[in-house]
Scaffold this motif. Structure first.
Motif, short mmCIF file in Angstrom:
data_model
loop_
_atom_site.label_atom_id
_atom_site.label_comp_id
_atom_site.label_asym_id
_atom_site.label_seq_id
_atom_site.Cartn_x
_atom_site.Cartn_y
_atom_site.Cartn_z
N GLN A 1 -42.76 30.44 -83.70
CA GLN A 1 -42.33 31.18 -82.54
C GLN A 1 -41.78 30.23 -81.48
N VAL A 2 -40.89 30.77 -80.66
CA VAL A 2 -40.29 29.96 -79.61
C VAL A 2 -41.33 29.67 -78.53
N GLN A 3 -41.26 28.46 -77.97
CA GLN A 3 -42.11 28.09 -76.85
C GLN A 3 -41.33 28.31 -75.56
N LEU A 4 -41.99 28.93 -74.57
CA LEU A 4 -41.33 29.26 -73.30
C LEU A 4 -42.09 28.64 -72.14
N THR A 28 -32.90 30.46 -81.50
CA THR A 28 -32.58 30.63 -82.91
C THR A 28 -31.80 31.92 -83.13
N SER A 29 -31.22 32.04 -84.31
CA SER A 29 -30.38 33.20 -84.60
C SER A 29 -31.17 34.49 -84.65
N ASP A 30 -32.49 34.39 -84.84
CA ASP A 30 -33.29 35.61 -84.90
C ASP A 30 -33.89 35.99 -83.55
N LEU A 31 -33.45 35.31 -82.47
CA LEU A 31 -33.91 35.64 -81.13
C LEU A 31 -32.96 36.67 -80.56
N TYR A 32 -33.45 37.87 -80.28
CA TYR A 32 -32.61 38.95 -79.83
C TYR A 32 -32.51 39.06 -78.30
N ALA A 33 -33.65 38.85 -77.63
CA ALA A 33 -33.66 39.11 -76.20
C ALA A 33 -34.67 38.22 -75.50
N ILE A 34 -34.38 37.93 -74.26
CA ILE A 34 -35.35 37.26 -73.38
C ILE A 34 -35.46 38.08 -72.11
N GLY A 35 -36.67 38.33 -71.72
CA GLY A 35 -36.91 39.14 -70.54
C GLY A 35 -37.77 38.45 -69.51
N ALA A 98 -39.92 36.48 -75.08
CA ALA A 98 -38.86 36.54 -76.08
C ALA A 98 -39.15 37.61 -77.11
N ASP A 99 -38.10 38.17 -77.66
CA ASP A 99 -38.22 39.20 -78.70
C ASP A 99 -37.35 38.80 -79.87
N HIS A 100 -37.99 38.66 -81.05
CA HIS A 100 -37.27 38.26 -82.26
C HIS A 100 -36.94 39.44 -83.17
N ARG A 101 -37.18 40.66 -82.66
CA ARG A 101 -36.91 41.82 -83.51
C ARG A 101 -35.98 42.84 -82.87
N TYR A 102 -36.11 43.02 -81.56
CA TYR A 102 -35.36 44.06 -80.88
C TYR A 102 -34.58 43.51 -79.70
N ASP A 103 -33.44 44.09 -79.46
CA ASP A 103 -32.58 43.69 -78.35
C ASP A 103 -33.06 44.35 -77.07
N CYS A 104 -32.41 43.99 -75.96
CA CYS A 104 -32.72 44.61 -74.67
C CYS A 104 -32.34 46.09 -74.73
N SER A 105 -33.01 46.87 -73.89
CA SER A 105 -32.68 48.28 -73.75
C SER A 105 -33.06 48.71 -72.35
#
Length: 126
Positions: A1-4, A28-35, A98-105
């Motif tokens: 997992q990404v470290q923040l 990474t390419s599987d990182l969809y969103a950061i909030g 960070a979210d590695h599965r879903y984009d922002c909404s």
């Protein structure tokens, strides 16, 4: 997992500005969103803003729209939250996630985020 790792919090007077930074270990390419999310004392955690890593689309909570701006610097693996016209009710611990599965909404559920930073305190007071 990404470290923040968040930085930039502090004490500011009402009407002032702060910029928070969220440094990620990797985009990474599987990182969809950061909030950015926040939690004030005695209150539930709430989403503040989200930025898509694919197309850069952004979303804001109604309470911060027009005052906060989220942005990203892919070269630095960093996401920023520029906060202007700060109010006492903006006082909270701010965390990036960070979210590695879903984009922002528009109403992105907090439980979708899978990686969290440690948080940084923002206090708005005279």
């Amino acid at each position: 997992q990404v470290q923040l790792v968040e930085s930039g919090g502090g004490l500011v007077q009402p009407g002032g500005s702060l910029t928070l930074s969220c440094a990620a270990s990797d985009f990474t390419s599987d990182l969809y969103a950061i909030g950015w999310l926040r939690q004030a004392p005695g209150k539930e955690r709430e989403g503040v803003s989200c930025i898509s890593t694919s197309d850069g689309s952004t979303f804001y909570a109604d309470s911060v729209k027009g005052r906060f701006t989220i942005s990203r610097d892919n070269a630095k693996n960093t996401v920023y939250l520029q906060m202007n016209s700060l109010k006492p009710e903006d006082t909270a611990v701010y965390s990036c996630a960070a979210d590695h599965r879903y984009d922002c909404s528009r109403y992105k559920p907090i439980y979708e985020y899978d990686s969290w930073g440690q948080g940084t305190q923002v206090t708005v007071s005279s």
